[in-house]
Design a protein around this motif. Structure first.
Motif, PDB file in Angstrom:
ATOM      1  N   ARG A   1      14.108 -17.438  15.234  1.00  0.00           N
ATOM      2  CA  ARG A   1      12.797 -18.067  16.366  1.00  0.00           C
ATOM      3  C   ARG A   1      12.226 -16.812  17.585  1.00  0.00           C
ATOM      4  O   ARG A   1      11.213 -17.527  17.721  1.00  0.00           O
ATOM      5  N   ILE A   2      12.919 -15.990  17.204  1.00  0.00           N
ATOM      6  CA  ILE A   2      12.555 -15.259  18.663  1.00  0.00           C
ATOM      7  C   ILE A   2      11.170 -14.341  18.286  1.00  0.00           C
ATOM      8  O   ILE A   2      10.344 -14.039  18.897  1.00  0.00           O
ATOM      9  N   VAL A   3      11.878 -14.092  16.940  1.00  0.00           N
ATOM     10  CA  VAL A   3       9.548 -13.788  15.920  1.00  0.00           C
ATOM     11  C   VAL A   3       8.483 -14.426  16.508  1.00  0.00           C
ATOM     12  O   VAL A   3       7.861 -14.303  16.403  1.00  0.00           O
ATOM     13  N   VAL A   4       9.298 -15.726  15.704  1.00  0.00           N
ATOM     14  CA  VAL A   4       8.012 -17.013  15.467  1.00  0.00           C
ATOM     15  C   VAL A   4       7.532 -17.061  16.862  1.00  0.00           C
ATOM     16  O   VAL A   4       6.608 -17.179  17.307  1.00  0.00           O
ATOM     17  N   ASP A   5       8.490 -17.183  18.359  1.00  0.00           N
ATOM     18  CA  ASP A   5       8.308 -17.868  19.138  1.00  0.00           C
ATOM     19  C   ASP A   5       7.408 -17.031  19.809  1.00  0.00           C
ATOM     20  O   ASP A   5       6.254 -16.970  20.333  1.00  0.00           O
ATOM     21  N   ALA A   6       7.538 -15.678  19.486  1.00  0.00           N
ATOM     22  CA  ALA A   6       6.668 -14.154  20.009  1.00  0.00           C
ATOM     23  C   ALA A   6       5.311 -15.060  20.041  1.00  0.00           C
ATOM     24  O   ALA A   6       4.743 -14.700  20.613  1.00  0.00           O
ATOM     25  N   ALA A   7       5.002 -14.783  18.316  1.00  0.00           N
ATOM     26  CA  ALA A   7       3.723 -15.035  17.569  1.00  0.00           C
ATOM     27  C   ALA A   7       3.413 -15.920  18.420  1.00  0.00           C
ATOM     28  O   ALA A   7       1.295 -15.650  18.498  1.00  0.00           O
ATOM     29  N   ARG A   8       3.432 -17.832  18.681  1.00  0.00           N
ATOM     30  CA  ARG A   8       2.826 -18.703  18.906  1.00  0.00           C
ATOM     31  C   ARG A   8       2.800 -18.447  20.535  1.00  0.00           C
ATOM     32  O   ARG A   8       1.488 -18.468  20.686  1.00  0.00           O
ATOM     33  N   ARG A   9       3.506 -17.601  20.830  1.00  0.00           N
ATOM     34  CA  ARG A   9       3.400 -17.567  22.697  1.00  0.00           C
ATOM     35  C   ARG A   9       1.720 -16.594  22.810  1.00  0.00           C
ATOM     36  O   ARG A   9       1.104 -16.956  23.442  1.00  0.00           O
ATOM     37  N   VAL A  10       1.761 -16.114  21.942  1.00  0.00           N
ATOM     38  CA  VAL A  10       0.725 -14.874  21.877  1.00  0.00           C
ATOM     39  C   VAL A  10      -0.634 -15.631  21.359  1.00  0.00           C
ATOM     40  O   VAL A  10      -1.396 -16.127  21.845  1.00  0.00           O
ATOM     41  N   GLY A  11       0.008 -16.451  20.199  1.00  0.00           N
ATOM     42  CA  GLY A  11      -1.664 -17.654  19.738  1.00  0.00           C
ATOM     43  C   GLY A  11      -1.901 -17.276  18.417  1.00  0.00           C
ATOM     44  O   GLY A  11      -2.891 -17.764  17.759  1.00  0.00           O
ATOM     45  N   LEU A  12      -0.829 -16.338  18.075  1.00  0.00           N
ATOM     46  CA  LEU A  12      -0.730 -16.036  16.349  1.00  0.00           C
ATOM     47  C   LEU A  12      -0.301 -17.496  15.158  1.00  0.00           C
ATOM     48  O   LEU A  12       0.850 -17.810  15.488  1.00  0.00           O
ATOM     49  N   ARG A  13      -0.820 -17.308  14.297  1.00  0.00           N
ATOM     50  CA  ARG A  13      -0.422 -18.370  12.932  1.00  0.00           C
ATOM     51  C   ARG A  13       0.617 -17.277  12.353  1.00  0.00           C
ATOM     52  O   ARG A  13      -0.224 -15.851  12.135  1.00  0.00           O
ATOM     53  N   ILE A  14       2.054 -18.152  12.192  1.00  0.00           N
ATOM     54  CA  ILE A  14       2.358 -16.970  11.475  1.00  0.00           C
ATOM     55  C   ILE A  14       3.767 -17.544   9.673  1.00  0.00           C
ATOM     56  O   ILE A  14       3.792 -19.025  10.163  1.00  0.00           O
ATOM     57  N   THR A  15       3.559 -16.604   8.764  1.00  0.00           N
ATOM     58  CA  THR A  15       4.286 -17.006   7.773  1.00  0.00           C
ATOM     59  C   THR A  15       4.850 -16.175   8.403  1.00  0.00           C
ATOM     60  O   THR A  15       5.243 -15.290   8.351  1.00  0.00           O
ATOM     61  N   LEU A  16       6.625 -17.052   8.385  1.00  0.00           N
ATOM     62  CA  LEU A  16       8.436 -16.089   8.349  1.00  0.00           C
ATOM     63  C   LEU A  16       8.183 -15.725   7.417  1.00  0.00           C
ATOM     64  O   LEU A  16       8.871 -17.011   6.736  1.00  0.00           O
ATOM     65  N   LEU A  17       8.478 -15.160   6.378  1.00  0.00           N
ATOM     66  CA  LEU A  17       9.260 -14.182   5.284  1.00  0.00           C
ATOM     67  C   LEU A  17      10.771 -13.876   5.677  1.00  0.00           C
ATOM     68  O   LEU A  17      10.327 -13.055   5.567  1.00  0.00           O
ATOM     69  N   TYR A  18      11.176 -14.798   5.389  1.00  0.00           N
ATOM     70  CA  TYR A  18      12.791 -14.767   5.193  1.00  0.00           C
ATOM     71  C   TYR A  18      13.263 -13.976   4.818  1.00  0.00           C
ATOM     72  O   TYR A  18      13.512 -14.322   3.576  1.00  0.00           O
ATOM     73  N   SER A  19      13.981 -12.639   5.304  1.00  0.00           N
ATOM     74  CA  SER A  19      13.876 -11.633   4.075  1.00  0.00           C
ATOM     75  C   SER A  19      15.715 -11.994   3.105  1.00  0.00           C
ATOM     76  O   SER A  19      17.007 -12.531   4.181  1.00  0.00           O
ATOM     77  N   LEU A  20      16.016 -12.493   2.226  1.00  0.00           N
ATOM     78  CA  LEU A  20      17.245 -12.741   1.236  1.00  0.00           C
ATOM     79  C   LEU A  20      17.703 -10.915   1.149  1.00  0.00           C
ATOM     80  O   LEU A  20      16.912 -10.376   0.198  1.00  0.00           O
ATOM     81  N   TYR A  21      18.837 -10.640   1.362  1.00  0.00           N
ATOM     82  CA  TYR A  21      18.941  -8.911   1.508  1.00  0.00           C
ATOM     83  C   TYR A  21      20.328  -8.939   1.300  1.00  0.00           C
ATOM     84  O   TYR A  21      21.542  -9.365   2.668  1.00  0.00           O
ATOM     85  N   ASP A  22      20.994  -8.871   0.679  1.00  0.00           N
ATOM     86  CA  ASP A  22      22.770  -9.244  -0.067  1.00  0.00           C
ATOM     87  C   ASP A  22      23.066  -7.688  -0.095  1.00  0.00           C
ATOM     88  O   ASP A  22      24.763  -8.044  -0.681  1.00  0.00           O
ATOM     89  N   VAL A  23      22.718  -6.699  -0.215  1.00  0.00           N
ATOM     90  CA  VAL A  23      23.001  -5.484  -0.647  1.00  0.00           C
ATOM     91  C   VAL A  23      23.545  -4.960   0.644  1.00  0.00           C
ATOM     92  O   VAL A  23      22.625  -4.320   1.504  1.00  0.00           O
ATOM     93  N   CYS A  24      24.812  -3.976   0.721  1.00  0.00           N
ATOM     94  CA  CYS A  24      24.758  -3.196   1.653  1.00  0.00           C
ATOM     95  C   CYS A  24      25.949  -1.742   1.607  1.00  0.00           C
ATOM     96  O   CYS A  24      27.169  -1.926   1.467  1.00  0.00           O
ATOM     97  N   ARG A  25      25.587  -1.000   1.261  1.00  0.00           N
ATOM     98  CA  ARG A  25      25.797   0.229   0.809  1.00  0.00           C
ATOM     99  C   ARG A  25      26.049   0.965   1.720  1.00  0.00           C
ATOM    100  O   ARG A  25      26.805   2.177   1.614  1.00  0.00           O
ATOM    101  N   ARG A  26      25.418   1.139   2.626  1.00  0.00           N
ATOM    102  CA  ARG A  26      24.839   1.962   4.028  1.00  0.00           C
ATOM    103  C   ARG A  26      25.317   1.060   5.321  1.00  0.00           C
ATOM    104  O   ARG A  26      25.284  -0.336   5.371  1.00  0.00           O
ATOM    105  N   PRO A  27      26.065   1.477   6.397  1.00  0.00           N
ATOM    106  CA  PRO A  27      26.227   1.246   7.634  1.00  0.00           C
ATOM    107  C   PRO A  27      25.300   0.655   7.792  1.00  0.00           C
ATOM    108  O   PRO A  27      25.255  -0.185   8.638  1.00  0.00           O
ATOM    109  N   GLY A  28      23.817   1.138   7.653  1.00  0.00           N
ATOM    110  CA  GLY A  28      22.107   0.671   8.665  1.00  0.00           C
ATOM    111  C   GLY A  28      21.947  -0.356   7.834  1.00  0.00           C
ATOM    112  O   GLY A  28      21.446  -1.152   8.307  1.00  0.00           O
TER     113      GLY A  28
END
Length: 335
Positions: A144-171
């Motif tokens: 929501r932070i990201v979506v709301d930032a785009a809307r405050r500026v006035g951009l249309r946004i497609t939030l491409l919500y990442s599915l990320y389930d591999v965690c081999r490194r701390p980063g």
């Protein structure tokens, strides 16, 4: 108040044309366009504004963006390689990113986009976990932070919500979550913004190395459920090819084909290291591709075969990716 705008050139009916005009209502919406002489006669009382020496064109679309990466400017320049950039620049930023920084980076990036004529953005969002104590709503809050930032500026946004389930490194800890958790969050976001015509939620399994087969298949299924495309980083690095061959026994695009998820909803991001046969398969399945030439150059990724893709009938979009200077016209020149 309503206004009548003229310029040396106006993009109308698919081409740049002379002697055209636009009529804007008080909210700034285009309500009429056509020959300037006709519109002046039709709307004689409107104030007129002329943009001599300029062209008026529709807003552009950055089809692939990681807005928060603007915060890498200066600190992330001149990496030795893509892997060096990820490990020594990107992961440390993600690990230290708090909500205030995510908000500030997103707003800065989206404001720069608006100034450069970008009016719509495909924001590939993968910062799902907070730095403090976790609770089930953290992923939703950060999205929501990201979506709301785009809307405050006035951009249309497609939030491409990442599915990320591999965690081999701390980063990767800030990005990874269980596919079921990701799917639930994406559905909740889609429902929350269902009545907002300027916000779309779409799934984005991160990549063959960041998302499992289960996550990628689930993302493709969710795209059918939500009636959206789905995005995936694919064949971005030369090493992505041997990785796919060793892990799955085929080249990157052939893996998606074997899993039955490659279709007209599929949008590849980068696709630099696709073979001629893969590019033919991409066209045959009606899938699309987003190219990010400036980022590809900055990180030494390679050069996508855009001419061949276009000749094969593949729809090619452009993105600003790491947003070193978010400007689609610059990406057009680089392409």
């Amino acid at each position: 108040m309503s206004r009548l705008l003229t310029a040396d050139w106006i993009f109308a009916q698919g081409a740049l044309r002379r002697d055209q005009a636009l009529v804007l209502d008080p909210a700034g919406r285009v309500v009429a366009n056509g020959l300037a002489v006709d519109l002046r006669a039709q709307f004689p009382d409107l104030s007129a504004e002329s943009f001599s020496g300029r062209a008026l064109v529709p807003g552009t679309v950055s089809a692939h963006s990681h807005a928060f990466q603007v915060l890498l400017r200066g600190a992330g320049d001149h990496p030795a390689s893509f892997k060096d950039w990820v490990s020594s620049r990107l992961y440390p930023l993600i690990s230290s990113l708090d909500d205030a920084s995510l908000r500030a980076g997103s707003e800065l990036c989206f404001l720069e986009m608006a100034r450069a004529g970008i009016t719509s953005v495909g924001e590939f969002h993968y910062v799902h976990r907070g730095r403090g104590p976790e609770h089930p709503l953290r992923a939703l809050e950060q999205a929501r932070i990201v979506v709301d930032a785009a809307r405050r500026v006035g951009l249309r946004i497609t939030l491409l919500y990442s599915l990320y389930d591999v965690c081999r490194r701390p980063g990767q800890a800030r990005m990874a979550h269980d596919p079921a958790e990701g799917l639930a969050a994406a559905r909740l976001l889609a429902a929350a913004y269902a009545d907002d015509p300027c916000v779309t939620i779409a799934p984005a399994p991160h990549s063959l190395h960041g998302a499992s087969r289960a996550a990628i298949e689930a993302g493709a299924a969710l795209a059918r459920e939500l009636d959206t495309p789905w995005h995936i980083h694919l064949a971005e690095q030369e090493d992505d090819v041997p990785y796919a061959q060793e892990a799955y026994g085929a080249r990157p695009l052939e893996v998606l084909e074997a899993w039955g998820v490659l279709d007209e909803r599929t949008v590849l991001v980068h696709g630099i290291w696709l073979s001629p046969d893969e590019r033919a398969l991409l066209a045959e399945r009606g899938a699309s591709l987003v190219s990010n030439p400036t980022t590809n150059m900055a990180l030494g990724d390679g050069i996508a075969e855009l001419s061949d893709l276009v000749q094969r009938g593949v729809t090619v979009a452009l993105g600003t990716d790491m947003n070193a200077a978010p400007n689609v016209f610059a990406e057009l020149r680089a392409a």
